[in-house]
Design a protein around this motif. Structure first.
Motif, short mmCIF file in Angstrom:
data_model
loop_
_atom_site.label_atom_id
_atom_site.label_comp_id
_atom_site.label_asym_id
_atom_site.label_seq_id
_atom_site.Cartn_x
_atom_site.Cartn_y
_atom_site.Cartn_z
N LEU A 94 11.45 16.54 1.77
CA LEU A 94 10.79 16.85 3.04
C LEU A 94 9.54 16.00 3.18
O LEU A 94 8.81 15.79 2.22
N ASP A 95 9.28 15.54 4.40
CA ASP A 95 8.03 14.87 4.76
C ASP A 95 7.29 15.82 5.69
O ASP A 95 7.81 16.18 6.75
N GLU B 217 -4.96 19.12 3.95
CA GLU B 217 -3.70 19.80 3.66
C GLU B 217 -3.28 19.61 2.21
O GLU B 217 -2.79 20.55 1.57
N VAL B 218 -3.49 18.43 1.66
CA VAL B 218 -3.17 18.20 0.25
C VAL B 218 -3.97 19.16 -0.63
O VAL B 218 -3.42 19.77 -1.56
N GLN B 219 -5.24 19.34 -0.33
CA GLN B 219 -6.06 20.28 -1.11
C GLN B 219 -5.53 21.70 -1.00
O GLN B 219 -5.43 22.41 -2.00
N VAL C 115 0.91 11.23 0.46
CA VAL C 115 0.73 11.78 -0.88
C VAL C 115 2.04 12.47 -1.26
O VAL C 115 2.60 13.23 -0.48
N VAL C 116 2.52 12.18 -2.46
CA VAL C 116 3.73 12.83 -2.98
C VAL C 116 3.29 13.98 -3.87
O VAL C 116 2.54 13.79 -4.82
N CYS D 10 6.51 14.95 0.58
CA CYS D 10 5.41 14.06 0.97
C CYS D 10 4.55 14.72 2.04
O CYS D 10 5.05 15.44 2.90
N VAL D 11 3.26 14.42 2.00
CA VAL D 11 2.33 14.85 3.04
C VAL D 11 1.82 13.59 3.72
O VAL D 11 1.16 12.75 3.09
#
Length: 134
Positions: A70-71, A81-83, A105-106, A116-117
């Motif tokens: 998913l992306d 969002e990664v945090q 970012v994976v 992934c983001v």
């Protein structure tokens, strides 16, 4: 004729726990009929919002790299969002962010499935003046 995608199915060892993680990621609730210990657990998706994520118990662990992933395009800044996702239990697999702000970012979910983001829509449409950037 054609077919619609009804589910994106994720093989896993703990369907309810993984569904709970993904519920927090994408904001769709775990199906109220599904319970801890069930062999299949789905997320409830509003009509027209795309296929459901379905988590199915399998006896073996993840053997290698995902062939499909998913992306995610967050509603907030990518880095924010990664945090948030890392606090939920995602782990960093690969950082593909570039100095100009592009890239992705994976991450991996608690069972090791990569996703992934990407940048948010606002970040994608933001005009950047690279002449003023050193």
């Amino acid at each position: 004729m054609s077919s619609d995608i009804r589910h994106v199915t994720v093989d896993c060892t703990e369907p309810y726990e993984l569904a709970t993680f993904w519920s927090a990621v994408i904001g769709h609730p775990v199906d109220p009929e599904d319970q801890p210990g069930d062999d299949e657990v789905g997320l409830t998706v509003p009509a027209g919002a795309g296929p459901e994520l379905l988590f199915v118990r399998v006896p073996d662990g993840k053997p290698g790299k995902n062939r499909v992933h998913l992306d995610l395009q967050p509603h907030v800044a990518r880095d924010q969002e990664v945090q948030r996702l890392r606090k939920l239990g995602a782990t960093l697999v690969d950082d593909r962010r570039r100095p100009d702000g592009t890239g992705w970012v994976v991450l991996a979910d608690p069972e090791g499935n990569e996703f992934c983001v990407e940048r948010s829509a606002a970040e994608r449409h933001k005009k950047v003046d690279h002449r003023s950037t050193p």
